[in-house]
Enzyme design. Structure first.
Site: not given
Length: 752
Positions: A605, A696, A728
C-alpha cells in the site's frame, strides 16, 4: 516437461527449499481471542486459535481450553485440554456474562438463514434460524461488529445486514408492478439503483443495522427509527434501571456517499442511545416517536466509538479519533472520554462529557506518547470499577496500559525493560492474560499479577505459561535462535525544516539480524499512518531465516510517536517519508550494522508507494524490490479508489478540504502525478516483483499494473502476480504463501 507459469527454472531448487521453510513458519498458530470464566478451584480459560489451511485456502479456527489454578502470586498452573476443538462453519462465538452460556454464530455463504446457537455447559440448548427477510449475515468484521448479552441473559443485541431492498421484477410482458425479492421461474429480477457500500472488504455487504433476539421466544426485532443515512454498529446494553433497558450504539453518517471504512478511524461517528425494541410487548403496534426517542450522546465530538460501561453502570467511556476526523488523516492519536450515565435513565443529547486522556501532541523521552487503540475488550475493567486495561502502541512496541478513568492516570502494565510487543487477551479477575512476542520470538502466553499498588505506579509480575499453542518446528526454533532484534533511534536529518517539536524528534526502526554482512531488506508499512511493531510476523521471520537482515522503518507519520510527528507528513509524501527511509538506511550502515551492497526493499500500500518511490529516487541503491498492492499513480487512483479523500489529504495536507472534489481538475491531477512514484519511473532499473489483489478496492490493481507495464516497456526486469480473489491485504492462505515464496526467491536471485 512444461515449465510452470512464472517459475524461474534456474531457481527451481530455491523454490523447493524455501517452500518447505515457509510452510514451517506459516503453520505457527495465532491466538485471536481468549475468555476466562470462574469455576471451582480456579477458572477456565478458552483460547480462540487460528492456523492457515493451505489445502482448503481457508483459516482453520479452533478452541483450546485450560483450567487455571492459582497458588500464590508467584504460582499459577494451566491444565490444558488434551485436544483442541475445531470450530467448523463458525463465524464467531460470544460467552454470556455468567460464562454459563455460549452464543455461536454461523453466517450463511448464500441466501440461507443465519444460525444462532445457544450452548450450555453440556449441550446445545437452543438454535434459531433467522431468514434473510429479517436480516442478513451478522457482522463479525471487528469494526461494525457488536454482539452483546443483556445482564439477565435473556436478550442478545447484535449488528447484522439489514434486509435486501426490493428489486424491480420483469416478466415476458415487461415490468411487473410492486417488485419482489422472491424467486419465480416466470420472471427475473433487475438490478435497481446502485447502492454504495463501505468499500474495501465490504463489497456487496448491506448496511449494518441493530437487532435484538429474545432467547425465550426466538423473536427478532430490529431497532427502528435509525436514520436511513446512518450505519449502526458496536452495540452494547446500558445498565438496566427502573425496569427499562437501553441500547448504546455507534452511528456513522453517509449523507452523500460512503467512503472506505477499513483501516480508517477518521470517519465521523457518534454514540446514540435508544430503548430496547423489547421494551414494548409487541412489535406489531405503531410506535410513536416520543416512545422510542433516539439520543445522540456525543454530538459535540466528531468521533466516538468503542462504548463501554463501567461495572457499576455509573459511567460510559469511549474512544475518539477526533484528531483524524477533524484533520482528514485516516488514523491518528486517540483520546478517551467519559460521561456520567443517569441512574434515572433520563437521557439527553447534551450530557456533560469529560476528557480522560487527551490527544498527546508530543512527549519527552520515556513518557506516554499518546493513546493508539486498535481494539477494546468487552470487559476491560479491574475490580475497582474505575481502572481499564487496554492495548496501545508506544513508539515501535505494542504495550498494555492501565487507565484510571476518573483521574486520567496512565500506567504501563507490560514490562518496560523488554522490546517485545504485548497483546491483551482477557482478564482473570484482577489478573491479566496476554501474549508476548518479538521478531525473533514466537508468541508466548503470559499471566500477570498485580503485586504492589503504589501512588502513580503499580507493580506487575509476569509469569511464562507453557502452552501447546506456542509450539513450532525445530527448524524454526534453530533459525530464530541465531537472530537478534533491536530498536534503533534515527535522528531527523533536517531539523530546521520541522515546523513542530514533535516532528523534529527521532523516529525509529526495528533491526533484525544475524550478522552485519548479510544482505539487507528494508520493510515499509502502509497507511501511511500505521506502524510496524516488535511483534512476531511469520513472513518477516521467514525472510530473516533466509539469511537477510531486516530494517523495518517507522518513518515520521507513523502511529505511536505523538500527534505532531504524525501530522508532519500530509502534504509531504514522496519527499519527507522517502528521505526518512534513506536516512534510516544510512544510519544503520554508519553504525556498522548493515552493508550498503545488495539491498532490497518491500512494502504494501503506502509502503509500496515508498518502495516504488525509492527505486526511482535512489535508483542505484537497491538490487531488488517487491511491491504489494502499491500506490504508484495518485492521478489514476483518485477515480477508482474507495478513499479519494485520502489522495487529497496526503497530497495537499491541511489544504485538502479546500480542494477536495469528485471531479479533480488538471491542476489536481498534475499535483497527484508529481507526488507519485510514476513521476520517477524513467530512472528505475531495479528488478521489481509486483503482487496484486484483483478485488482490491483501496488501491485497485490497475495502479500496480500500469507501473509494472511501464517498467517492462523501459526494459526493467519485473514479474507480476495477480491474485484473483484477494483484496488489499492479500491474506488468503494460498496467496500469502505464494506471495512470500516469490519474494524470498526474487530477493535471493538478485541479492545473493
Amino acid at each position: 516437461m512444461d515449465t510452470p507459469l512464472g517459475v524461474d527454472m534456474a531457481m527451481e531448487d530455491e523454490y523447493v527449499s524455501q517452500s518447505k521453510l515457509l510452510q514451517d513458519f506459516i503453520n505457527i498458530c495465532d491466538i485471536d481471542k481468549a475468555w476466562t470464566v470462574k469455576s471451582e478451584n480456579g477458572s477456565q480459560g478458552m483460547f480462540l486459535v487460528s492456523q492457515p489451511n493451505l489445502l482448503t485456502d481457508k483459516m482453520r479456527k479452533f478452541i483450546v481450553s485450560a483450567h487455571i489454578s492459582k497458588g500464590n502470586t508467584a504460582s499459577v498452573t494451566f491444565h490444558w485440554s488434551l485436544f483442541p476443538v475445531e470450530m467448523t462453519g463458525v463465524s464467531t462465538i460470544v460467552p454470556s456474562p455468567s460464562g454459563l452460556k455460549l452464543l455461536v454464530v454461523r453466517n450463511p455463504e448464500n441466501n440461507s438463514p443465519t444460525k444462532l446457537e445457544i450452548w450450555g455447559q453440556g449441550q446445545l440448548e437452543k438454535e434459531f434460524q433467522i431468514p434473510q427477510s429479517v436480516h442478513g449475515s451478522v457482522y463479525t468484521d471487528g469494526w461494525f461488529e457488536g454482539i452483546s448479552w443483556n445482564s439477565e441473559e435473556t436478550n442478545i443485541a447484535y449488528v447484522a445486514e439489514v434486509p435486501a431492498a426490493m428489486k424491480p421484477i420483469f416478466t415476458s410482458s415487461g415490468y411487473s408492478k410492486g417488485g419482489s425479492n422472491e424467486k419465480d421461474c416466470s420472471s427475473w429480477k433487475g438490478q435497481g439503483e446502485f447502492e454504495d457500500d463501505w468499500g474495501e472488504t465490504y463489497a456487496g455487504k448491506r448496511k449494518p443495522g441493530i437487532f435484538v433476539i429474545n432467547l425465550e421466544s426466538g423473536e427478532v426485532r430490529d431497532v427502528k427509527r435509525i436514520s436511513k443515512s446512518l450505519s449502526a454498529g458496536q452495540v452494547v446494553w446500558a445498565p438496566k434501571a427502573e425496569g427499562v433497558e437501553y441500547l448504546v450504539y455507534v452511528g456513522w453518517p453517509a449523507n452523500r456517499r460512503k467512503l472506505g471504512m477499513k483501516y480508517y478511524q477518521a470517519r465521523p461517528c457518534s454514540l446514540y442511545s435508544v430503548k430496547s425494541p423489547f421494551s414494548c410487548e409487541t412489535n406489531e403496534v405503531e410506535f410513536k416517536d416520543e416512545d422510542f426517542p433516539i439520543y445522540n450522546l456525543t454530538s459535540s465530538i466528531s468521533s466516538s466509538f468503542y462504548p463501554r460501561f463501567s461495572p457499576d453502570g455509573k459511567y460510559l467511556v469511549f474512544i475518539s479519533c477526533k484528531s483524524a476526523a477533524d484533520s482528514g488523516v485516516h488514523w491518528a492519536t486517540n483520546s478517551l472520554y467519559r460521561l456520567d450515565w443517569p441512574r434515572d435513565v433520563k437521557l439527553k443529547s447534551s450530557a456533560t462529557i469529560f476528557c480522560v486522556i487527551p490527544v498527546i501532541m508530543n512527549s519527552e523521552e520515556g513518557s506516554f506518547p499518546g493513546l493508539y487503540c486498535i481494539d477494546l475488550l468487552t470487559h476491560p475493567w479491574l475490580s475497582d470499577g474505575r481502572t481499564m486495561i487496554l492495548m496501545s502502541t508506544w513508539h515501535s512496541v505494542d504495550v498494555i496500559l492501565a487507565i484510571n478513568v476518573l483521574s486520567g492516570t496512565v500506567s504501563r502494565v507490560s514490562p518496560t525493560d523488554s522490546i517485545s510487543s504485548w497483546s491483551f487477551l482477557a482478564l482473570d479477575g484482577d489478573n491479566i492474560l496476554a501474549v508476548s512476542s518479538s521478531p525473533v520470538d514466537v508468541p508466548q502466553i503470559k499471566y500477570g499479577h498485580l503485586v504492589q499498588k503504589s501512588i502513580g505506579r503499580d507493580s506487575w509480575n509476569w509469569l511464562d505459561i507453557p502452552s501447546p499453542i506456542s509450539k513450532c518446528s525445530e527448524t524454526v526454533e534453530k533459525s530464530l535462535s541465531t537472530l537478534q532484534c533491536s530498536i534503533v533511534k534515527i535522528p531527523v536529518k533536517d531539523v530546521s525544516d520541522c515546523k513542530t517539536k514533535g516532528s523534529s524528534q527521532p523516529y525509529e526502526a526495528i533491526f533484525v539480524s544475524s550478522k552485519a554482512s548479510n544482505p539487507l531488506i528494508v520493510i515499509l508499512h502502509g497507511g501511511p499512518h500505521s506502524v510496524s511493531v516488535t511483534s512476531f510476523t511469520k513472513t518477516s521471520a521467514f525472510l530473516s531465516s533466509l539469511g537477510f537482515n531486516l530494517l523495518i522503518v517507522n518513518y515520521r507519520g507513523s502511529l505511536g510517536f505523538g500527534e505532531e510527528a504524525l501530522q508532519s507528513l500530509p502534504g509531504k509524501v514522496g519527499s519527507q517519508d522517502v528521505n526518512d527511509v534513506i536516512v534510516a538506511i544510512d544510519h544503520v550502515i554508519d553504525l556498522g550494522l548493515a552493508s550498503p551492497s545488495k539491498m532490497a526493499v518491500i512494502g504494501i500500500s503506502h509502503g509500496g508507494f515508498l518502495t516504488t518511490h525509492l527505486i526511482g529516487q535512489a535508483p542505484d541503491r537497491f538490487a531488488a524490490a517487491a511491491a504489494r498492492n502499491p500506490v504508484c499513480n495518485l492521478a489514476l487512483m483518485i477515480g477508482t479508489t474507495d478513499i479519494p479523500d485520502w489522495c487529497y489529504v496526503i497530497s495537499y495536507g491541511s489544504a485538502w478540504k479546500d480542494n477536495y472534489t469528485e471531479a479533480p481538475s488538471m491542476e489536481h491531477l498534475s499535483l497527484f502525478h508529481s507526488k507519485s512514484p510514476i513521476s520517477h519511473i524513467s530512472k528505475v532499473k531495479t528488478p521489481t516483483l509486483f503482487l496484486l489483489g484483483a478485488q482490491d478496492l483501496r488501491v485497485p490493481a490497475t495502479n500496480g499494473l500500469q507501473y509494472a507495464r511501464a517498467l517492462k516497456e523501459n526494459g526493467v526486469d519485473c514479474k507480476i502476480i495477480v491474485f484473483p480473489n484477494d483484496v488489499h491485504s492479500i491474506k488468503n492462505p494460498h496467496s500469502d504463501f505464494e506471495s512470500f515464496l516469490n519474494v524470498g526467491v526474487w530477493f535471493k536471485k538478485y541479492c545473493t
